[in-house]
Design an enzyme around this catalytic site. Structure first.
Site, PDB file in Angstrom:
ATOM      1  N   GLU A 141      -1.588   0.655  -6.043  1.00 39.83           N
ATOM      2  CA  GLU A 141      -0.763  -0.234  -5.224  1.00 39.83           C
ATOM      3  C   GLU A 141       0.404  -0.729  -6.057  1.00 39.83           C
ATOM      4  O   GLU A 141       0.342  -0.773  -7.291  1.00 39.83           O
ATOM      5  CB  GLU A 141      -1.559  -1.450  -4.707  1.00 39.83           C
ATOM      6  CG  GLU A 141      -2.563  -1.142  -3.632  1.00 39.83           C
ATOM      7  CD  GLU A 141      -3.170  -2.409  -3.013  1.00 39.83           C
ATOM      8  OE1 GLU A 141      -2.576  -3.507  -3.165  1.00 39.83           O
ATOM      9  OE2 GLU A 141      -4.232  -2.306  -2.396  1.00 39.83           O
ATOM     10  N   LYS A 199      -8.918   1.940   3.727  1.00 36.50           N
ATOM     11  CA  LYS A 199      -8.447   0.557   3.750  1.00 36.50           C
ATOM     12  C   LYS A 199      -7.294   0.398   4.724  1.00 36.50           C
ATOM     13  O   LYS A 199      -6.515   1.321   4.947  1.00 36.50           O
ATOM     14  CB  LYS A 199      -8.039   0.090   2.352  1.00 36.50           C
ATOM     15  CG  LYS A 199      -7.035   0.961   1.616  1.00 36.50           C
ATOM     16  CD  LYS A 199      -6.900   0.456   0.175  1.00 36.50           C
ATOM     17  CE  LYS A 199      -6.000   1.338  -0.653  1.00 36.50           C
ATOM     18  NZ  LYS A 199      -5.912   0.892  -2.060  1.00 36.50           N
ATOM     19  N   ARG A 205     -15.437  -3.567  -4.944  1.00 41.64           N
ATOM     20  CA  ARG A 205     -14.094  -4.124  -5.066  1.00 41.64           C
ATOM     21  C   ARG A 205     -13.988  -5.002  -6.305  1.00 41.64           C
ATOM     22  O   ARG A 205     -14.850  -5.822  -6.575  1.00 41.64           O
ATOM     23  CB  ARG A 205     -13.748  -4.953  -3.821  1.00 41.64           C
ATOM     24  CG  ARG A 205     -13.771  -4.151  -2.530  1.00 41.64           C
ATOM     25  CD  ARG A 205     -13.683  -5.072  -1.326  1.00 41.64           C
ATOM     26  NE  ARG A 205     -14.822  -5.984  -1.241  1.00 41.64           N
ATOM     27  CZ  ARG A 205     -14.920  -6.974  -0.362  1.00 41.64           C
ATOM     28  NH1 ARG A 205     -13.952  -7.177   0.511  1.00 41.64           N
ATOM     29  NH2 ARG A 205     -15.995  -7.750  -0.348  1.00 41.64           N
ATOM     30  N   ARG A 218      -9.773  -6.276 -13.285  1.00 42.82           N
ATOM     31  CA  ARG A 218     -10.634  -7.004 -12.348  1.00 42.82           C
ATOM     32  C   ARG A 218     -11.853  -6.130 -12.072  1.00 42.82           C
ATOM     33  O   ARG A 218     -11.762  -5.107 -11.403  1.00 42.82           O
ATOM     34  CB  ARG A 218      -9.837  -7.330 -11.089  1.00 42.82           C
ATOM     35  CG  ARG A 218      -8.652  -8.246 -11.390  1.00 42.82           C
ATOM     36  CD  ARG A 218      -7.592  -8.204 -10.345  1.00 42.82           C
ATOM     37  NE  ARG A 218      -7.012  -6.872 -10.217  1.00 42.82           N
ATOM     38  CZ  ARG A 218      -6.106  -6.535  -9.311  1.00 42.82           C
ATOM     39  NH1 ARG A 218      -5.685  -7.421  -8.432  1.00 42.82           N
ATOM     40  NH2 ARG A 218      -5.616  -5.309  -9.264  1.00 42.82           N
ATOM     41  N   ARG A 260      -4.505  -4.994 -13.091  1.00 44.15           N
ATOM     42  CA  ARG A 260      -3.224  -5.533 -12.649  1.00 44.15           C
ATOM     43  C   ARG A 260      -2.262  -5.501 -13.836  1.00 44.15           C
ATOM     44  O   ARG A 260      -2.442  -6.212 -14.820  1.00 44.15           O
ATOM     45  CB  ARG A 260      -3.400  -6.954 -12.119  1.00 44.15           C
ATOM     46  CG  ARG A 260      -2.109  -7.729 -11.896  1.00 44.15           C
ATOM     47  CD  ARG A 260      -1.135  -7.068 -10.935  1.00 44.15           C
ATOM     48  NE  ARG A 260      -1.691  -6.754  -9.649  1.00 44.15           N
ATOM     49  CZ  ARG A 260      -1.800  -7.602  -8.635  1.00 44.15           C
ATOM     50  NH1 ARG A 260      -1.387  -8.854  -8.774  1.00 44.15           N
ATOM     51  NH2 ARG A 260      -2.297  -7.194  -7.477  1.00 44.15           N
ATOM     52  N   ASP A 309      -1.223  -2.034  -9.484  1.00 39.82           N
ATOM     53  CA  ASP A 309      -2.671  -1.882  -9.555  1.00 39.82           C
ATOM     54  C   ASP A 309      -2.976  -0.469 -10.031  1.00 39.82           C
ATOM     55  O   ASP A 309      -2.476   0.511  -9.463  1.00 39.82           O
ATOM     56  CB  ASP A 309      -3.316  -2.126  -8.190  1.00 39.82           C
ATOM     57  CG  ASP A 309      -3.295  -3.599  -7.798  1.00 39.82           C
ATOM     58  OD1 ASP A 309      -2.955  -4.441  -8.649  1.00 39.82           O
ATOM     59  OD2 ASP A 309      -3.612  -3.900  -6.633  1.00 39.82           O
ATOM     60  N   LYS A 326       0.830  -1.205   0.000  1.00 42.24           N
ATOM     61  CA  LYS A 326       0.000   0.000   0.000  1.00 42.24           C
ATOM     62  C   LYS A 326       0.869   1.262   0.000  1.00 42.24           C
ATOM     63  O   LYS A 326       0.579   2.224  -0.709  1.00 42.24           O
ATOM     64  CB  LYS A 326      -0.920   0.006   1.225  1.00 42.24           C
ATOM     65  CG  LYS A 326      -1.847  -1.197   1.357  1.00 42.24           C
ATOM     66  CD  LYS A 326      -2.945  -1.195   0.347  1.00 42.24           C
ATOM     67  CE  LYS A 326      -4.031  -2.218   0.666  1.00 42.24           C
ATOM     68  NZ  LYS A 326      -3.544  -3.608   0.703  1.00 42.24           N
ATOM     69  N   ASN A 374       2.462  -4.228  -5.901  1.00 43.70           N
ATOM     70  CA  ASN A 374       2.481  -5.557  -5.283  1.00 43.70           C
ATOM     71  C   ASN A 374       3.783  -6.266  -5.623  1.00 43.70           C
ATOM     72  O   ASN A 374       4.116  -6.438  -6.800  1.00 43.70           O
ATOM     73  CB  ASN A 374       1.288  -6.380  -5.779  1.00 43.70           C
ATOM     74  CG  ASN A 374      -0.032  -5.769  -5.356  1.00 43.70           C
ATOM     75  OD1 ASN A 374      -0.543  -6.063  -4.286  1.00 43.70           O
ATOM     76  ND2 ASN A 374      -0.590  -4.905  -6.192  1.00 43.70           N
TER      77      ASN A 374
END
Length: 317
Positions: free
Chosen positions: A283, A162, A235, A227, A212, A275, A127, A285
């Site tokens: 984000e 979040k 979400r 997504r 992604r 993301d 994050k 990852n």
């Protein structure tokens, strides 16, 4: 080559979508030897090297169930004796994961080649890593302070809150202009001021997907996995019921990816999952990015092959 995967229990893999499985399958198809162990198998003792106390050499059975693999051999293995160690333990990034990165870093001192680099895993919380790149992100606040969150809501009116240690969309809340339940949500996430939370302006482009974008060996994969939230869900995470749709990178996706790719690769991050919602990075990852099989199956772009290509090149360098 001997490739050692530090991963979750093999029997828990959902092979129809698991990215680590797709890496193993590609590596085996090229004649590499695949070994697997769990994070709990890592051991160091004075006068010895970091070992996986129960490393298992595996082959594929062709089954899609829990018996998708067979064990060919099992032994204690020093991590430095493998040609590469791939850290593929899924989140959460908890204390045990943190300790494992230190064991992996010790293995590096002993000669192991670890991907992604353990220090880089620690330095890039998924994050918070976006804070280094403010020009690429939307309005964002990181705080424990409830009044600061309320002021952010007053300014932006529609916000996402979040936890910093969430995964798969867990613990994400949206609060609209009416501020309904904002106080309760703040208390839930920040535990009365004892935990730090992230707050971001809501991006309506989420309706087109939380994308992604994969970086492999310092280069963007030409397709991303959008997504898309389903029904009343906000979400897009696949774990939260989102629908995964592979698509070509947009000009903005590519701009973000090409800005970050060389920077992150230079830090020892062979595989990264960005993301992106709309035009904004949300984000970075690095622990166990996924999406290989969905992109490959929908586009024909062989993402596992791109990854093993990059891994072989990194080992040879």
């Amino acid at each position: 080559m001997d490739l050692l995967f530090v991963a979750d229990p093999l029997g828990t893999f959902k092979t129809y979508k698991d990215t680590t499985f797709s890496m193993m399958r590609e590596a085996l198809a090229r004649g590499h030897k695949v070994w697997a162990c769990e994070q709990s198998d890592l051991v160091w003792r004075r006068g010895a090297r970091v070992v996986a106390r129960s490393a298992r050499a595996i082959a594929l059975t062709g089954s899609s169930g829990k018996d998708w693999f067979e064990v060919l051999a099992e032994r204690e293995m020093a991590l430095a004796d493998a040609h590469a160690v791939l850290m593929r333990k899924d989140p959460p990034f908890d204390s045990e994961y943190f300790y494992a990165t230190h064991l992996l870093q010790q293995a590096e001192r002993e000669g192991a080649r670890v991907f992604n680099k353990p220090a880089a895993l620690r330095d890039h919380p998924e994050k918070l890593s976006i804070l280094e790149f403010p020009a690429l992100i939307g309005p964002t606040l990181v705080t424990r302070d409830a009044q600061a969150v309320r002021a952010f809501h007053d300014e932006h009116r529609d916000i996402i809150l979040k936890p910093l240690d969430g995964m798969g969309g867990m613990g994400i809340f949206r609060v609209g202009a009416d501020g309904l339940n904002l106080g309760s949500i703040i208390e839930t996430l920040n535990a009365h001021g004892t935990r730090t939370v992230m707050v971001q302006r809501y991006l309506p482009e989420i309706a087109q997907g939380d994308k992604r974008v994969l970086l492999i060996g310092g280069k963007p994969v030409p397709y991303c996995l959008a997504r898309i939230p389903q029904g009343s869900e906000i979400r897009g995470n696949l774990a939260a019921g989102g629908k995964g749709v592979a698509q070509e990178l947009s000009a903005r996706d590519r701009e973000i990816a090409e800005t970050l790719a060389p920077v992150l690769a230079a830090r020892g991050l062979l595989l990264v999952g960005l993301d992106v919602i709309g035009d904004c990075l949300t984000e970075i990852n690095v622990t166990s990015p996924t999406g290989f099989q969905e992109i490959t199956n929908q586009t024909g772009c062989n993402v596992p092959a791109l990854f093993i290509d990059a891994l072989e090149a990194a080992i040879a360098a």
